[in-house]
Design a protein around this motif. Structure first.
Motif, PDB file in Angstrom:
ATOM      1  N   ASP A  61       0.828  -1.208   0.000  1.00 53.28           N
ATOM      2  CA  ASP A  61       0.000   0.000   0.000  1.00 53.28           C
ATOM      3  C   ASP A  61       0.865   1.261   0.000  1.00 53.28           C
ATOM      4  OD1 ASP A  61      -2.279   1.555   0.056  1.00 53.28           O
ATOM      5  OD2 ASP A  61      -2.494   1.450   2.241  1.00 53.28           O
ATOM      6  N   ASP A  62       1.799   1.300  -0.953  1.00 52.56           N
ATOM      7  CA  ASP A  62       2.703   2.455  -1.103  1.00 52.56           C
ATOM      8  C   ASP A  62       3.403   2.817   0.196  1.00 52.56           C
ATOM      9  OD1 ASP A  62       2.245   2.984  -3.891  1.00 52.56           O
ATOM     10  OD2 ASP A  62       0.274   3.771  -3.342  1.00 52.56           O
ATOM     11  N   GLY A  63       3.871   1.784   0.900  1.00 45.74           N
ATOM     12  CA  GLY A  63       4.644   1.992   2.113  1.00 45.74           C
ATOM     13  C   GLY A  63       3.833   2.142   3.380  1.00 45.74           C
ATOM     14  N   ASN A  64       2.512   2.157   3.249  1.00 46.10           N
ATOM     15  CA  ASN A  64       1.662   2.380   4.425  1.00 46.10           C
ATOM     16  C   ASN A  64       1.450   1.143   5.281  1.00 46.10           C
ATOM     17  OD1 ASN A  64       0.734   5.120   4.770  1.00 46.10           O
ATOM     18  ND2 ASN A  64      -0.250   4.918   2.769  1.00 46.10           N
ATOM     19  N   GLY A  65       1.568  -0.047   4.675  1.00 52.51           N
ATOM     20  CA  GLY A  65       1.194  -1.241   5.417  1.00 52.51           C
ATOM     21  C   GLY A  65       2.212  -2.354   5.324  1.00 52.51           C
ATOM     22  N   ARG A  66       1.911  -3.427   6.022  1.00 48.95           N
ATOM     23  CA  ARG A  66       2.711  -4.640   5.995  1.00 48.95           C
ATOM     24  C   ARG A  66       1.813  -5.794   5.568  1.00 48.95           C
ATOM     25  NH1 ARG A  66       7.282  -4.335   9.422  1.00 48.95           N
ATOM     26  NH2 ARG A  66       7.788  -6.427   8.684  1.00 48.95           N
TER      27      ARG A  66
END
Length: 592
Positions: free
Chosen positions: A127-132
């Motif tokens: 998510d474009d760096g938002n999640g894992r």
């Protein structure tokens, strides 16, 4: 601190950037413009977005490409004499009558000497760096699931060691296959070995058939492999760079997403590969632009499209990524798709012209294709003297740019030549008439008597580096004194040290701080055209010395420090290297 001292691996479906410590810091799945599951290049000091192989008690590292391949070799040495070698690549080779290029990265780790211990840290983001991703596992695999896709790591390494990131002794060879969420039915080690051998063979065979210049062979081969990696096989599109939002200069906010296909850049890429006899990429690109032109249905072309041919590239800022060295914003999408850039008609028709004249190609141009291209020519006739954003994509102003008008002339000129080739005398006369009219208009309105040179806009007085291409596209004869005068004016206005700026006027984001690398290659070619070959060769050598350790170039360069800036790897820059090397090298028959 992140730098652009990176290596590119890929297979024309995906690409990834590996840093000097064998850490994958950038990579989008399932294709170039996908979600950056490896994004630590733009997410410094974070706990996710990378894939590292770390040697306990690490002392030093050596890194290079396996000769004439896209396989990266990293050797890590520890304090006790232990050495491991990592081979990083994405599989690409012929299989079952087609090209096998899965969305997979392979990491093979081999013990060379001693008793090395390693730690594998695989921490994808989403998510474009938002999640894992959600993590599950089995006997020999770990599954990373995101809302949009699932990846599977298949390995012969202990799954516990992977999940808990615990160190272990490397006894022989370990294999890590990160790819589609599918079962691997063979031995992981055997798959890794076979993929390595087949991929190395593919690239060496590809390189073997390149028609390279005698001098600077290694640099040209690396540049050719690199721009090949930026071509998306599935559609034929060519991306400008693998990354988004690497700023053009420190703190400049000139941060753009380059993971798309600019028609102008695509032409320069395929033309360079064609000059090296790598025609397959050009054929695929021609199919891409023909489909783009068909979708336009005679209407205006955009300067840039998605790699799948989509027109809308809505630009948004991504809050989950802080930016290169924390220099945001990070953008996904590119508003340039909304811009009017009239040079696209010349770029598109120039690329398509090959199909009518190059007998090596399996497909040949015909009257039907010519008629499709004529619709683009009519657009060029309508807009050649109308304001646009220009090839430098100025966001806050529109003027009648000389280069745009010249490329509209190119569109008409090449259509006239194609018509003559096809025996269409009436259409040849029609397009020649338009070309002559546009040529006359450009001469009248883009030549400045006060400057004694062509200038960047009609009735203007400023210079820009695209004027260095007036002879390359055939608008002026190389012996025309007006070209030499224009080169002199470019030198006077745009040269800073050894580098040429694209322009020096203040724009929407202030005054440009760094030099656009391709412009210096254009200048080198212009010097050669004017017979100043010694100067050109000396400057070419200086520019080669600015590449990173792997022979790669970004978009911009700091003229004082030599540090590279801008999106990476920049196809435009690598194309400039190839074209200048071809122009400056002595011929093979002069070498012995």
């Amino acid at each position: 601190m992140n730098t652009l001292d990176l290596a590119l691996i890929g297979n024309c479906s995906i690409g990834a950037l590996v840093d000097a410590q064998a850490r994958i810091v950038w990579g989008c799945f399932p294709r170039f413009d996908g979600d950056p599951i490896f994004c630590s290049l733009l997410k410094p000091n974070e706990e996710a977005g990378f894939f590292s192989i770390e040697l306990v008690d690490h002392e030093r590292v050596e890194q290079h490409y396996l000769e004439n391949t896209a396989i990266l070799v990293t050797r890590l040495h520890d304090h006790h004499g232990g050495v491991v070698e990592i081979n990083d690549f994405a599989p690409r080779f012929g299989q079952y009558g087609r090209m096998f290029r899965p969305t997979m990265l392979v990491r093979r780790i081999q013990r060379i000497t001693g008793n090395p211990r390693i730690i594998v840290r695989l921490r994808p983001a989403c998510d474009d760096g938002n999640g894992r991703p959600t993590i599950t596992w089995g006997s020999h695999h770990v599954r990373y699931a995101t809302p949009s896709q699932a990846l599977r790591l298949t390995t012969d390494v202990s799954i516990t060691a992977i999940l808990q990131e615990t160190p272990f002794f490397l006894e022989d060879t370990a294999t890590l296959l990160l790819g589609p969420d599918e079962t691997v039915h063979e031995s992981t080690a055997e798959v890794g070995r076979r993929f390595f051998e087949e991929t190395a063979l593919y690239w060496r065979e590809w390189v073997r058939f390149l028609g390279i210049p005698f001098e600077w062979q290694e640099a040209v081969i690396r540049a050719a492999i690199t721009i090949k990696l930026n071509a998306f096989d599935d559609t034929g599109a060519v991306i400008a760079a693998m990354t988004t939002s690497i700023p053009e200069a420190a703190g400049s906010a000139r941060n753009w997403d380059y993971r798309y296909c600019w028609l102008r850049d695509g032409y320069f890429v395929v033309n360079a590969l064609n000059r090296l006899s790598a025609t397959r990429t050009m054929e695929r690109y021609l199919s891409y632009i023909v489909n783009i032109a068909a979708d336009a249905a005679g209407g205006p072309l955009q300067p840039v499209y998605g790699i799948d041919g989509r027109a809308k590239l809505e630009e948004r800022i991504v809050p989950g990524l802080a930016g290169y060295r924390g220099m945001g914003p990070v953008r996904v999408g590119n508003e340039a798709y909304r811009q009017v850039q009239h040079d696209v008609y010349g770029s598109t028709i120039l690329a398509a012209t090959h199909i009518f004249f190059d007998n090596r190609l399996t497909r040949h141009g015909d009257k039907t294709l010519f008629q499709r291209l004529e619709a683009l020519g009519e657009q060029a006739v309508r807009c050649y003297d109308q304001p646009d954003a220009g090839l430098w994509e100025l966001r806050g102003s529109a003027r009648v740019h000389t280069f745009s008008a010249v490329m509209c002339w190119v569109a008409c000129d090449r259509l006239a030549r194609i018509a003559e080739r096809l025996g269409l005398a009436g259409r040849m006369v029609y397009w020649r008439s338009h070309a002559e009219h546009i040529h006359k208009t450009v001469i009248e309105r883009a030549w400045s008597e006060s400057r004694g040179a062509f200038v960047s806009t009609f009735d203007g007085d400023a210079m820009d580096a695209s004027l260095l291409l007036l002879t390359d596209v055939g608008f002026l004869d190389a012996a025309d004194p007006r070209f030499a005068a224009t080169v002199t004016a470019v030198e006077r206005d745009l040269k800073r040290g050894d580098f040429i700026f694209r322009y020096v006027e203040k724009d929407d984001f202030g005054t440009p701080e760094n030099a656009f690398i391709i412009c210096t290659f254009w200048y080198i070619n212009a010097l050669s055209t004017l017979g100043r070959r010694d100067e050109a060769r000396a400057l070419f050598e200086k520019l080669l010395a600015c590449r990173n350790r792997h022979g790669l170039l970004a978009e911009h360069i700091d003229t004082n420090s030599g540090e590279q800036w801008g999106n990476f790897v920049q196809t435009y820059s690598m194309v400039g290297l190839i074209n200048s090397a071809i122009r400056l090298s002595i011929r093979w028959d002069q070498a012995f």
